[in-house]
Structure formats: C-alpha cells, structure tokens
Motif scaffolding. Structure first.
Motif, PDB file in Angstrom:
ATOM      1  N   VAL A  66       0.818  -1.197   0.000  1.00 40.02           N
ATOM      2  CA  VAL A  66       0.000   0.000   0.000  1.00 40.02           C
ATOM      3  C   VAL A  66       0.859   1.257   0.000  1.00 40.02           C
ATOM      4  O   VAL A  66       0.450   2.321  -0.478  1.00 40.02           O
ATOM      5  N   ALA A  67       2.102   1.144   0.486  1.00 39.74           N
ATOM      6  CA  ALA A  67       3.020   2.284   0.474  1.00 39.74           C
ATOM      7  C   ALA A  67       3.844   2.358  -0.808  1.00 39.74           C
ATOM      8  O   ALA A  67       4.606   3.306  -0.998  1.00 39.74           O
ATOM      9  N   ARG A  68       3.701   1.361  -1.669  1.00 38.11           N
ATOM     10  CA  ARG A  68       4.464   1.267  -2.920  1.00 38.11           C
ATOM     11  C   ARG A  68       5.961   1.386  -2.675  1.00 38.11           C
ATOM     12  O   ARG A  68       6.661   2.157  -3.333  1.00 38.11           O
ATOM     13  N   ARG A  69       6.453   0.581  -1.755  1.00 35.77           N
ATOM     14  CA  ARG A  69       7.878   0.597  -1.450  1.00 35.77           C
ATOM     15  C   ARG A  69       8.582  -0.672  -1.935  1.00 35.77           C
ATOM     16  O   ARG A  69       9.685  -0.977  -1.514  1.00 35.77           O
ATOM     17  N   GLU A  70       7.919  -1.431  -2.805  1.00 34.93           N
ATOM     18  CA  GLU A  70       8.510  -2.683  -3.260  1.00 34.93           C
ATOM     19  C   GLU A  70       9.803  -2.494  -4.046  1.00 34.93           C
ATOM     20  O   GLU A  70      10.652  -3.386  -4.100  1.00 34.93           O
ATOM     21  N   SER A  71       9.968  -1.326  -4.661  1.00 33.95           N
ATOM     22  CA  SER A  71      11.174  -1.098  -5.461  1.00 33.95           C
ATOM     23  C   SER A  71      12.437  -1.064  -4.609  1.00 33.95           C
ATOM     24  O   SER A  71      13.546  -1.194  -5.129  1.00 33.95           O
ATOM     25  N   GLU A  72      12.291  -0.900  -3.295  1.00 35.06           N
ATOM     26  CA  GLU A  72      13.448  -0.842  -2.410  1.00 35.06           C
ATOM     27  C   GLU A  72      13.975  -2.223  -2.044  1.00 35.06           C
ATOM     28  O   GLU A  72      15.043  -2.345  -1.453  1.00 35.06           O
ATOM     29  N   LEU A  73      13.215  -3.269  -2.352  1.00 40.70           N
ATOM     30  CA  LEU A  73      13.656  -4.616  -2.029  1.00 40.70           C
ATOM     31  C   LEU A  73      14.829  -5.027  -2.906  1.00 40.70           C
ATOM     32  O   LEU A  73      14.840  -4.742  -4.103  1.00 40.70           O
ATOM     33  N   PRO A  74      15.806  -5.731  -2.335  1.00 38.45           N
ATOM     34  CA  PRO A  74      16.879  -6.277  -3.178  1.00 38.45           C
ATOM     35  C   PRO A  74      16.320  -7.333  -4.124  1.00 38.45           C
ATOM     36  O   PRO A  74      15.264  -7.925  -3.872  1.00 38.45           O
ATOM     37  N   LYS A  75      17.018  -7.583  -5.195  1.00 39.85           N
ATOM     38  CA  LYS A  75      16.506  -8.462  -6.241  1.00 39.85           C
ATOM     39  C   LYS A  75      16.171  -9.853  -5.725  1.00 39.85           C
ATOM     40  O   LYS A  75      15.183 -10.462  -6.136  1.00 39.85           O
ATOM     41  N   PHE A  76      16.985 -10.372  -4.790  1.00 43.61           N
ATOM     42  CA  PHE A  76      16.751 -11.745  -4.351  1.00 43.61           C
ATOM     43  C   PHE A  76      15.518 -11.864  -3.446  1.00 43.61           C
ATOM     44  O   PHE A  76      15.078 -12.962  -3.131  1.00 43.61           O
ATOM     45  N   LEU A  77      14.933 -10.726  -3.020  1.00 43.88           N
ATOM     46  CA  LEU A  77      13.693 -10.754  -2.239  1.00 43.88           C
ATOM     47  C   LEU A  77      12.479 -10.322  -3.057  1.00 43.88           C
ATOM     48  O   LEU A  77      11.345 -10.554  -2.639  1.00 43.88           O
ATOM     49  N   ARG A  78      12.717  -9.717  -4.190  1.00 45.79           N
ATOM     50  CA  ARG A  78      11.611  -9.154  -4.964  1.00 45.79           C
ATOM     51  C   ARG A  78      10.651 -10.237  -5.465  1.00 45.79           C
ATOM     52  O   ARG A  78       9.438 -10.041  -5.482  1.00 45.79           O
ATOM     53  N   LYS A  79      11.159 -11.397  -5.865  1.00 47.45           N
ATOM     54  CA  LYS A  79      10.286 -12.439  -6.382  1.00 47.45           C
ATOM     55  C   LYS A  79       9.307 -12.917  -5.308  1.00 47.45           C
ATOM     56  O   LYS A  79       8.121 -13.141  -5.589  1.00 47.45           O
ATOM     57  N   SER A  80       9.774 -13.060  -4.062  1.00 46.44           N
ATOM     58  CA  SER A  80       8.878 -13.484  -2.977  1.00 46.44           C
ATOM     59  C   SER A  80       7.757 -12.474  -2.784  1.00 46.44           C
ATOM     60  O   SER A  80       6.600 -12.845  -2.573  1.00 46.44           O
ATOM     61  N   PHE A  81       8.096 -11.203  -2.877  1.00 42.14           N
ATOM     62  CA  PHE A  81       7.069 -10.172  -2.744  1.00 42.14           C
ATOM     63  C   PHE A  81       6.079 -10.242  -3.905  1.00 42.14           C
ATOM     64  O   PHE A  81       4.862 -10.188  -3.707  1.00 42.14           O
ATOM     65  N   ASP A  82       6.576 -10.368  -5.124  1.00 38.41           N
ATOM     66  CA  ASP A  82       5.685 -10.428  -6.291  1.00 38.41           C
ATOM     67  C   ASP A  82       4.772 -11.649  -6.235  1.00 38.41           C
ATOM     68  O   ASP A  82       3.609 -11.584  -6.653  1.00 38.41           O
ATOM     69  N   ASP A  83       5.278 -12.767  -5.711  1.00 34.93           N
ATOM     70  CA  ASP A  83       4.438 -13.954  -5.575  1.00 34.93           C
ATOM     71  C   ASP A  83       3.297 -13.732  -4.598  1.00 34.93           C
ATOM     72  O   ASP A  83       2.201 -14.285  -4.758  1.00 34.93           O
ATOM     73  N   LEU A  84       3.535 -12.920  -3.568  1.00 38.64           N
ATOM     74  CA  LEU A  84       2.506 -12.628  -2.572  1.00 38.64           C
ATOM     75  C   LEU A  84       1.514 -11.592  -3.096  1.00 38.64           C
ATOM     76  O   LEU A  84       0.294 -11.738  -2.927  1.00 38.64           O
ATOM     77  N   ALA A  85       2.011 -10.534  -3.747  1.00 39.86           N
ATOM     78  CA  ALA A  85       1.196  -9.371  -4.094  1.00 39.86           C
ATOM     79  C   ALA A  85       0.513  -9.537  -5.446  1.00 39.86           C
ATOM     80  O   ALA A  85       0.641  -8.684  -6.326  1.00 39.86           O
ATOM     81  N   ARG A  86      -0.215 -10.635  -5.629  1.00 39.61           N
ATOM     82  CA  ARG A  86      -0.947 -10.834  -6.872  1.00 39.61           C
ATOM     83  C   ARG A  86      -2.168 -11.709  -6.630  1.00 39.61           C
ATOM     84  O   ARG A  86      -2.277 -12.382  -5.594  1.00 39.61           O
ATOM     85  N   VAL A  87      -3.073 -11.697  -7.585  1.00 40.55           N
ATOM     86  CA  VAL A  87      -4.255 -12.565  -7.533  1.00 40.55           C
ATOM     87  C   VAL A  87      -3.874 -13.912  -8.147  1.00 40.55           C
ATOM     88  O   VAL A  87      -3.370 -13.954  -9.283  1.00 40.55           O
ATOM     89  N   PRO A  88      -4.050 -15.037  -7.434  1.00 41.79           N
ATOM     90  CA  PRO A  88      -3.667 -16.339  -7.994  1.00 41.79           C
ATOM     91  C   PRO A  88      -4.511 -16.679  -9.220  1.00 41.79           C
ATOM     92  O   PRO A  88      -5.719 -16.455  -9.247  1.00 41.79           O
ATOM     93  N   ALA A  89      -3.855 -17.239 -10.244  1.00 42.79           N
ATOM     94  CA  ALA A  89      -4.558 -17.609 -11.475  1.00 42.79           C
ATOM     95  C   ALA A  89      -5.400 -18.863 -11.294  1.00 42.79           C
ATOM     96  O   ALA A  89      -6.387 -19.066 -12.002  1.00 42.79           O
ATOM     97  N   SER A  90      -5.023 -19.710 -10.350  1.00 34.94           N
ATOM     98  CA  SER A  90      -5.774 -20.939 -10.095  1.00 34.94           C
ATOM     99  C   SER A  90      -5.739 -21.225  -8.602  1.00 34.94           C
ATOM    100  O   SER A  90      -5.037 -20.550  -7.838  1.00 34.94           O
ATOM    101  N   ARG A  91      -6.448 -22.226  -8.183  1.00 38.05           N
ATOM    102  CA  ARG A  91      -6.583 -22.540  -6.767  1.00 38.05           C
ATOM    103  C   ARG A  91      -5.234 -22.807  -6.097  1.00 38.05           C
ATOM    104  O   ARG A  91      -4.991 -22.407  -4.965  1.00 38.05           O
ATOM    105  N   GLY A  92      -4.361 -23.489  -6.790  1.00 39.92           N
ATOM    106  CA  GLY A  92      -3.071 -23.830  -6.213  1.00 39.92           C
ATOM    107  C   GLY A  92      -1.966 -22.843  -6.514  1.00 39.92           C
ATOM    108  O   GLY A  92      -0.809 -23.076  -6.142  1.00 39.92           O
ATOM    109  N   ASP A  93      -2.294 -21.748  -7.180  1.00 32.00           N
ATOM    110  CA  ASP A  93      -1.273 -20.787  -7.577  1.00 32.00           C
ATOM    111  C   ASP A  93      -0.904 -19.878  -6.408  1.00 32.00           C
ATOM    112  O   ASP A  93      -1.650 -19.723  -5.435  1.00 32.00           O
ATOM    113  N   LEU A  94       0.267 -19.257  -6.496  1.00 34.17           N
ATOM    114  CA  LEU A  94       0.714 -18.318  -5.473  1.00 34.17           C
ATOM    115  C   LEU A  94      -0.071 -17.012  -5.579  1.00 34.17           C
ATOM    116  O   LEU A  94      -0.581 -16.661  -6.637  1.00 34.17           O
ATOM    117  N   GLY A  95      -0.105 -16.278  -4.470  1.00 31.80           N
ATOM    118  CA  GLY A  95      -0.800 -14.993  -4.440  1.00 31.80           C
ATOM    119  C   GLY A  95      -1.774 -14.920  -3.290  1.00 31.80           C
ATOM    120  O   GLY A  95      -2.505 -15.877  -3.011  1.00 31.80           O
TER     121      GLY A  95
END
Length: 410
Positions: free
Chosen positions: A307-336
């Motif tokens: 909500v603060a739009r501070r994701e750009s401050e994350l180092p690259k090796f942590l950014r994928k974990s954040f992106d996996d959380l901050a999305r709507v899952p495409a299917s029941r077993g998908d991340l998000g």
C-alpha cells in the motif's frame, strides 16, 4: 524531529503527567481562596496539563466526592489523604479511582485518625509511621511525604527510627522536594546503611499544592497504558523505566518520530479480512507481531509495503517473494494472497502521521492506484493525491530479514 499527538490513543503504554500530592480548601492549612469550588480546582489541574492527580487533604476525605464529580471525563482523580503519624512525619495514602469519600474515611479510621476533628494538619494518629504505612499499603499506595522537607522523615525521625522507616516501612515511593542532595543518598539506595532489602524505591515529585495556582507546579511522569491503580503500582515498582520526575526531565517523554504508522486495514485477501476488515493498530515506538508459523505476520508487513508502494526498495533476491505474494492467484493452487472475484476485491488502507498531520493511503487490487487522503483536523479527509515514497520507511518482515542476512553472509 519528534512529534507528540495528544489526540492519538495508541495501544500500549505512554507517559502520563501525575501530581500525587494536592490539597483542597478542606485542609486547614489551605493558603488559597477559601471559596474555591471543586470545579475551579479541576480547572486548575487541567490548566496545568495534568492527566491525573491524587487529592490528599490532611487527615480528611471531605472533598473527595465533590472533586470526583467535577472531574468526571476530564481528569483522573485518585482519592487519598495526607496522614500525620505519631512522630509528626507525614505519609500519603492513595486509593483507587473508584474509591469514594467513605472509603477514604474508613482508611483514616483504621490509621487512628480522629474523625471528629479530621482536617487539622497538626492532628496526629496514635500509630507509628511503620504502622500507618502498613495499613495504607493494604488499602492502596503508600508514599512517604516530602521526606527531605518539614514534617518529612529526615525532619521528624533520626538514628535507628529513621533507618527503620526508610528500610522497612511498607512503602511504594518517597516524595522528594529537593535540592537537598546531602540526604538523598539515604533514599536512592546509594547509602548502604539505608538500602532497602528489595532495592531502592521510586522517588517522585509533587506540588503539595495548598492553593489553586500551585497545582501541577511539580509533577512526575509515570508510564502505563491508562491512569489506574494497577498501572500506578506497577510504574512505581519499575522506577528506572517507568518514572521520570518533571524537574530536569524531557519536556514531553511521549515525543516520537515525526513519521509513524497508526493503523493498517486489510480487506478481502486470501486469508485475512474476509467478512470484516482486519485492522492492526500500532504504537509510535517498537511494535512486535507475535504468532505461529503461517498466521500472517509477514503478510501484514508486505501488505504495508504494497500500500506504500515501497517494493522497489527490495533487493533483487527478495523481490520475487514479494511479487508472488502481491498478486491474484490464477488458479486454486497458484501463489498470491490477493483476491478479485465474486467474493470481493482486495483493498488495503494505511493511516500514518507526519509532522503532526494525519494521512490515509488507500489501494485497491482493481485499480492498482494509491490514493492519499490528507486529514487536516484528524477527523475528516481533506485533499486527495498520489503517494509520496519519502513519507516513511517500511521494515522487512521476519522472513525477509532472515533471507537478507543469508544473502549478505554469502
């Protein structure tokens, strides 16, 4: 830069301004306007910026109920009395807020006060200082009054009697007038011959006001969630961390960083905020979110980042974990962890304070746009604009911190 917002009732403890020794016209040695009313008495305490007071007239409970009625909703009033023991040494007894004048009178009677002539400041009980302290502490808080001044322990006792009163009396604190530094060591634990077995007691300062203008002229900051007898007792038991005398202390120990998060609201995500929004209120100081694995602790931190739009401050090796959380899952077993379906749309709101002003950030999964609402008077929204990244920083979650440490160490 620091800020202190008096209108913010954050969770947890804060500092409260106490005057634990105040008289009224009920005391025979009152030096102010004898026609002063309980309403004027309360107004004087409020004008002195006090949060709580102890009404401690000499050997009397006559004004207790009237002051409590006048202070309702404005000032915390602890009923009490100043008792003159057989040696002439004074002792303060302070009862819980809910106590009435009758209960104070009962304690005075148990201490041997002549209730037929109660308000005379020179009237003495037939009980010793140690005996009165024991009765007082069973009823509430017992404080040795102005120990370094007239009618205090140093003035009225000496030798073994003084040592016994300091070391053995059932007390919660010593009231200090100062600046009598030559005898302070007897009370602060630095003189071995006067050291109490359980450690030094708290030292407090109070006004001992006998006229309206002096109420709150000396005071003590005490740390607790809300003014209460239990909070007062616990604060006095922990003087190093929960007691600060007004003289020489900070102007406002509640001052905090100029930009702090007040509240996070999470609505309609995969596991949190379904049915009703899930809200977390924060303190302006250290906050700890405690729970078992998988209960959403890290999710709350990452929702704050989103909500603060501070994701750009994350180092690259942590950014994928954040992106996996901050999305709507495409299917029941998908991340998000977000949702955008027939059950609703994920929405996040963050309230924060900066430089004394209050702001609300609002983010919705559908629009993916941050709205920022400026609350000019802390009650109604004013202007709306876009988010400014530099308003505050968001810390890493526990998982992110562990990953970061691992990345740095490698």
């Amino acid at each position: 830069m620091t800020t202190s917002a008096i209108d913010w009732n954050w969770p947890g403890a804060r500092w409260w301004r106490f005057d634990l020794h105040v008289h009224s016209p009920q005391s025979s040695d009152w030096r102010g306007d004898a026609s002063a009313t309980p309403q004027q008495w309360v107004e004087a305490a409020v004008a002195a910026r006090l949060h709580a007071v102890a009404l401690t007239d000499h050997n009397s409970s006559g004004w207790v109920d009237r002051v409590k009625a006048a202070a309702a909703g404005r000032l915390a009033v602890f009923p009490g009395a100043e008792i003159t023991t057989d040696s002439g040494a004074h002792l303060l007894v302070i009862l819980p807020e809910e106590a009435d004048g009758g209960r104070v009178a009962g304690v005075l009677g148990a201490c041997g006060v002549d209730l037929a002539h109660p308000q005379n400041a020179q009237a003495r009980t037939t009980k010793s200082f140690l005996e009165v302290a024991e009765v007082a502490r069973k009823s509430g808080i017992a404080i040795a009054a102005h120990v370094d001044g007239p009618a205090g322990l140093v003035d009225r006792l000496s030798g073994g009697a003084l040592r016994a009163a300091i070391r053995e009396a059932h007390l919660d604190a010593f009231e200090w007038k100062g600046p009598h530094t030559d005898v302070r060591s007897r009370f602060d634990g630095t003189d071995p011959s006067f050291t109490r077995p359980g450690g030094a007691l708290a030292i407090v300062q109070s006004s001992d006001a006998h006229e309206l203008d002096h109420i709150g002229s000396r005071f003590t900051w005490l740390k607790m969630a809300r003014p209460s007898m239990e909070g007062l007792r616990l604060a006095l038991m922990d003087p190093d961390l929960s007691v600060q005398v007004g003289d020489g202390g900070p102007a406002d120990p509640n001052a905090h960083a100029n930009c702090v998060i007040e509240k996070l609201s999470v609505t309609c995500t995969k596991h949190i905020g379904n049915g009703t929004p899930f809200e977390v209120s924060f303190s302006p100081w250290l906050n700890a979110i405690i729970g078992g694995r998988g209960t959403g602790k890290s999710s709350l931190v990452e929702f704050t980042r989103l909500v603060a739009r501070r994701e750009s401050e994350l180092p690259k090796f942590l950014r994928k974990s954040f992106d996996d959380l901050a999305r709507v899952p495409a299917s029941r077993g998908d991340l998000g962890l977000l949702r955008n379906d027939e059950r609703g749309e994920s929405e996040l709101q963050l309230i924060y304070r900066r430089d004394g002003a209050r702001f609300r950030l609002r983010w919705n999964v559908t629009t993916d746009v941050i709205e920022i609402h400026f609350h000019r008077d802390h009650r109604r929204p004013g202007s709306v604009g876009r988010c400014d990244r530099e308003r505050y920083r968001v810390c890493c979650s526990a998982g992110a911190s562990a990953a970061s440490e691992g990345g740095l160490s490698s």
